[in-house]
Enzyme design. Sequence first.
Site, mmCIF file in Angstrom:
data_model
loop_
_atom_site.group_PDB
_atom_site.id
_atom_site.type_symbol
_atom_site.label_atom_id
_atom_site.label_comp_id
_atom_site.label_asym_id
_atom_site.label_seq_id
_atom_site.Cartn_x
_atom_site.Cartn_y
_atom_site.Cartn_z
ATOM 1 N N GLU A 177 20.440 49.575 -62.139
ATOM 2 C CA GLU A 177 19.410 48.856 -61.382
ATOM 3 C C GLU A 177 19.952 47.572 -60.762
ATOM 4 O OE1 GLU A 177 15.924 47.599 -63.611
ATOM 5 O OE2 GLU A 177 14.924 46.889 -61.810
ATOM 6 N N LYS A 222 18.210 52.913 -59.816
ATOM 7 C CA LYS A 222 16.902 52.253 -59.704
ATOM 8 C C LYS A 222 17.017 51.091 -58.726
ATOM 9 C CE LYS A 222 13.290 49.962 -62.411
ATOM 10 N NZ LYS A 222 12.471 50.073 -63.629
HETATM 11 P P1 13P Z 1 8.587 46.304 -61.558
HETATM 12 O O1 13P Z 1 8.206 47.698 -61.115
HETATM 13 O O2 13P Z 1 7.418 45.489 -62.043
HETATM 14 O O3 13P Z 1 9.442 45.608 -60.542
HETATM 15 O O4 13P Z 1 9.467 46.458 -62.861
HETATM 16 C C1 13P Z 1 10.427 47.463 -62.903
HETATM 17 C C2 13P Z 1 11.561 47.049 -63.742
HETATM 18 O O5 13P Z 1 11.914 47.714 -64.689
HETATM 19 C C3 13P Z 1 12.294 45.827 -63.374
HETATM 20 O O6 13P Z 1 13.481 45.763 -64.091
#
Ligand code: 13P
Length: 341
Positions: A177, A222
Amino acid sequence: MTERLEDIAAKMVANGKGLLAADESTGTIKKRFDTINLESTETSRRDYREMLFRTDEAMTKCISGVILYEETLFQKAADGTPFVDIIKAAGSIPGIKVDTGAKPQAFFPGETVTEGLDGLAERLKKYYDTGARFAKWRGVINIGDGLPTWGSIKADSQALARYAALCQQAGIVPIVEPEVLMDGEPGTHSIDRCAEVTEWVLRTVFTDLYDARVNLEGMVLKPNMIIDGKNARKASVAEVAETTVKVLKATVPPSVPGIAFLSGGQSSEEATAHLSAMNSGYDLPWSLTYSYGRALQDSAIKAWGGKPENVAAGQRAFRHRAEMNTLAALGNWKQELEKAA
Ligand code: 13P
């Protein structure tokens, strides 16, 4: 027989199912509870998450996996059942956030680098034994005056690649991510600037994953959607969808089985609309689904309000968002469905 990373990753993103990001750190969940005037304690955090994980229709039909914070991975429901068992009984996969947060990066004012690599191999063994089959690590990139810098992108990217390799070695699928913030400061950047920075970040990340010998078929990306900053919002749903698909096609190899977006501060309905638009009318080499935190939970937290008598209302709200997002992951969401509910 041990499960193959490729099969776990494929299951996480298949058939319109998506991920529930319920891995808010103790500091972040406190902020969420503050909005309903609820004190954050181990018990209130348990009660809230138990409400979500026991929403059977949402969990069995929509949620392929749940990202947990360490406390929750080892926590039990009020009746003593481990949360991991409740999640698995619904046919969903338990996952674990393993980074220890974005910290100020030395010599890079205004930028952060995510920590948590030291001792990670040992922690992953413990998480695997408890039932976690995927993990999450979030690198944070802010767009500002002269930011981001190459030195900061590179540091976060290399950490993501080292984390991903350690996960795969432990039999755990890494969610990679790299978040280019929509709601950072000043948040005035355009969608074009978001596209430019996200492309730069994703190119760097996939180069580092390759150099770290990460198996791309055994991971999930992600990313943020390509969208203007929170203080400059104007792009249409169609424009967000088109630009996001374009940047992802330019940077994400087709060997990656799936991309599960974060919501990043979009409203719940926007996050759904954007995902549905990307899944209608584009020929895509990977599954595109959701890994939302706020966009899956905001309405549920509000409906619950921390009161036992509102658990059913909170579960209805969570189920509705999960169903809307699963329709979106199949490209079948329509705005009228929101009104009907
Ligand atoms: P949000 O969808 O609230 O951005 O959170 C997702 C997430 O895991 C951020 O690390």
